[in-house]
Design an enzyme around this catalytic site. Structure first.
Site, PDB file in Angstrom:
ATOM      1  N   TYR A   1      94.473  23.281  31.346  1.00 39.88           N
ATOM      2  CA  TYR A   1      95.689  23.356  30.690  1.00 39.88           C
ATOM      3  C   TYR A   1      97.350  23.428  30.794  1.00 39.88           C
ATOM      4  O   TYR A   1      97.685  23.473  30.927  1.00 39.88           O
ATOM      5  CB  TYR A   1      95.561  25.104  30.027  1.00 39.88           C
ATOM      6  CG  TYR A   1      94.684  25.851  28.790  1.00 39.88           C
ATOM      7  CD1 TYR A   1      93.554  24.537  28.560  1.00 39.88           C
ATOM      8  CD2 TYR A   1      94.147  26.400  28.141  1.00 39.88           C
ATOM      9  CE1 TYR A   1      92.341  24.521  27.937  1.00 39.88           C
ATOM     10  CE2 TYR A   1      92.850  26.925  28.326  1.00 39.88           C
ATOM     11  CZ  TYR A   1      91.963  25.972  27.453  1.00 39.88           C
ATOM     12  OH  TYR A   1      90.570  26.439  26.776  1.00 39.88           O
TER      13      TYR A   1
ATOM     14  N   LYS B 154      80.949  24.330  37.186  1.00 42.74           N
ATOM     15  CA  LYS B 154      80.094  23.569  37.462  1.00 42.74           C
ATOM     16  C   LYS B 154      80.368  22.513  38.186  1.00 42.74           C
ATOM     17  O   LYS B 154      80.991  21.748  38.295  1.00 42.74           O
ATOM     18  CB  LYS B 154      80.867  22.872  35.721  1.00 42.74           C
ATOM     19  CG  LYS B 154      80.192  21.943  34.668  1.00 42.74           C
ATOM     20  CD  LYS B 154      78.700  22.576  34.458  1.00 42.74           C
ATOM     21  CE  LYS B 154      78.286  21.071  33.931  1.00 42.74           C
ATOM     22  NZ  LYS B 154      76.611  21.616  33.567  1.00 42.74           N
TER      23      LYS B 154
ATOM     24  N   ASP C 285      77.181  26.231  31.735  1.00 41.71           N
ATOM     25  CA  ASP C 285      76.608  26.163  30.419  1.00 41.71           C
ATOM     26  C   ASP C 285      74.801  26.975  31.028  1.00 41.71           C
ATOM     27  O   ASP C 285      75.562  27.746  28.972  1.00 41.71           O
ATOM     28  CB  ASP C 285      75.963  24.658  30.752  1.00 41.71           C
ATOM     29  CG  ASP C 285      75.420  24.068  31.373  1.00 41.71           C
ATOM     30  OD1 ASP C 285      75.645  24.395  32.759  1.00 41.71           O
ATOM     31  OD2 ASP C 285      74.489  22.874  31.604  1.00 41.71           O
TER      32      ASP C 285
ATOM     33  N   ASP D 117      88.277  31.131  28.351  1.00 38.96           N
ATOM     34  CA  ASP D 117      88.557  30.818  27.457  1.00 38.96           C
ATOM     35  C   ASP D 117      87.196  31.248  26.347  1.00 38.96           C
ATOM     36  O   ASP D 117      87.552  31.338  25.563  1.00 38.96           O
ATOM     37  CB  ASP D 117      89.687  29.527  27.428  1.00 38.96           C
ATOM     38  CG  ASP D 117      90.411  29.547  25.942  1.00 38.96           C
ATOM     39  OD1 ASP D 117      90.173  30.543  25.084  1.00 38.96           O
ATOM     40  OD2 ASP D 117      90.891  29.018  25.100  1.00 38.96           O
TER      41      ASP D 117
ATOM     42  N   ASP E  56      85.525  35.092  24.269  1.00 39.07           N
ATOM     43  CA  ASP E  56      85.718  34.972  23.300  1.00 39.07           C
ATOM     44  C   ASP E  56      84.134  34.847  23.121  1.00 39.07           C
ATOM     45  O   ASP E  56      83.129  35.860  22.040  1.00 39.07           O
ATOM     46  CB  ASP E  56      86.657  32.973  22.180  1.00 39.07           C
ATOM     47  CG  ASP E  56      86.981  33.808  21.833  1.00 39.07           C
ATOM     48  OD1 ASP E  56      88.445  34.657  22.169  1.00 39.07           O
ATOM     49  OD2 ASP E  56      87.775  33.211  20.933  1.00 39.07           O
TER      50      ASP E  56
END
Ligand code: NAD
Length: 354
Positions: free
Chosen positions: A142, A191, A223, A247, A251
């Protein structure tokens, strides 16, 4: 103890829920003989209307001069057509930057009283879950180099993920300290089978782990983590992960609880000055005195624990919330047989139980 708390009421339900949390903090101050002083720091749509700026400098100064910051939520239809940097939500990014908040802490706990709200199957929910997600907030993709350029196939866009060892180590320390106060178990999510930044992430996490031999660390690919969160969330205690993975996963985890009106959060830096806020937004669809104030009240409890080291006081608030939730609900969580409460009614019940 004397503490100065900056209040960002925000928009929509913001003022109602912040006022509720202030009442709870005042009760704590009375019971434990602390002195909390509150100062307003306007931000969001109301600040645009009054000062032409979603985050006036005066508000940043008030926050920086405080021991901690409590935020309701900002935003609403009235300001939806403004451009990016002029929108109420720009205030959120601005205050996070001004306070150098690099660690976002989001508990995702299943409240057994409202377990039927969870979208998970009953046999999974029966095991319960209570995890804390520690998300790196100021680095990664980001904030990396980005742009649009001409590539071999025409116009292409790129964003880059870049993490320094220092950035990873400092977020790791936050996670390990939290794990030490809980069940001493960390899952680091990356990852590393594909990304170079994740391989450094993994290395740096394990370097820091050497200073915390009492805490167990597991690595998990992102994943797989998404799958495990849905299949068996009870396996997680503290999760530490990068900005983008955090992020998305935070959620996902909060949705598993089925109750966004109950979930608090904290954003921390290297000092004890933190920003505490519910995970939900300003709920412009709601009227006055109907919103659920519990996420904000529990955010205030996190402030007591993380910024003021008032563990007993924080637990007192959390226990009162647990007790009140057994028989009383605001409209978002109401079900047959429960007493329907307004914002102020449920707040008063919580105060009575402290
Ligand atoms: P939202 O979280 O405000 O609302 C989603 C749904 O949940 C709505 O139906 C709402 O009524 C309900 N809800 C949320 N909080 C509740 C509470 N405490 N009690 C009862 N019901 C509650 O999300 P949204 O509708 O996507 O966004 C509304 C506005 O909030 C937008 O302007 C958005 O930009 C802003 N927003 C702000 C923040 C923040 O300030 N940190 C975060 C998210 C969204």
């Amino acid at each position: 103890m004397n503490k100065k708390i900056a209040l960002i009421y925000g928009d929509g339900i913001g003022p109602d829920i912040v006022k509720a949390a202030v009442k709870v903090l005042e009760r704590i101050a009375e019971k434990y003989r602390h002195k909390f002083t509150f100062c307003d720091a306007p931000m969001g749509g109301n600040a645009i209307d009054e000062y032409g700026d979603p985050l006036p400098k005066k508000s940043v100064d008030v926050c920086l001069a405080s021991d901690s910051v409590l935020l309701g939520a900002v935003g609403g239809k009235k300001w939806d057509n403004l451009s990016g940097s002029k929108r109420p939500e720009a205030g959120l990014l601005g205050i996070r930057k001004a306070l150098k908040l690099y660690a976002n802490i989001r508990p995702a706990k299943l409240f057994p009283q409202v377990a039927d709200r969870s979208p998970l199957r009953k046999d999974i929910v029966e095991n319960g879950f209570d995890m804390v997600i520690v998300r790196e907030l100021t680095g990664g993709i980001y904030f990396g180099e980005r742009g649009i350029r001409q590539g071999k196939l025409g116009r292409e866009a790129y964003d880059t993920e870049c993490y320094s060892e220092i950035e990873i180590e400092r977020i790791a320390r936050v996670a390990f300290e939290i794990a030490r106060k809980r069940n001493k178990k960390i899952t680091s999510i990356d990852k590393a089978n594909v990304l170079e930044s994740s391989r450094l992430w993994r290395y740096a996490i394990h370097e820091v782990a050497q200073d915390y031999p009492d805490v167990t660390v597991n690595d998990m690919f992102v994943d797989n983590a998404a799958m495990q969160l849905v299949k068996d969330p009870s396996q997680f205690d503290v999760i530490v992960t990068s900005n983008m993975f955090g992020d998305i996963l935070s959620d996902l985890a909060s949705a598993l609880t089925g109750s966004i009106g109950l979930l608090p959060s904290a954003s921390l830096n290297d000092t004890t000055l933190g920003l505490y806020e519910p995970i939900h937004g300003s709920a412009p669809d709601l009227g006055e005195n109907v919103a659920n104030p519990i996420a904000t009240i529990l955010s205030a409890a996190m402030m007591l624990r993380y910024s003021f080291d008032m563990t007993e006081e924080a637990a007192d608030v959390e226990k009162a919330v647990d007790k009140v939730l057994c028989d009383n609900r605001t409209q978002d969580l109401w079900s047959e047989g429960k007493r329907l409460c307004s914002t102020s009614e449920i707040t008063d019940l919580i105060i009575k139980n402290i």
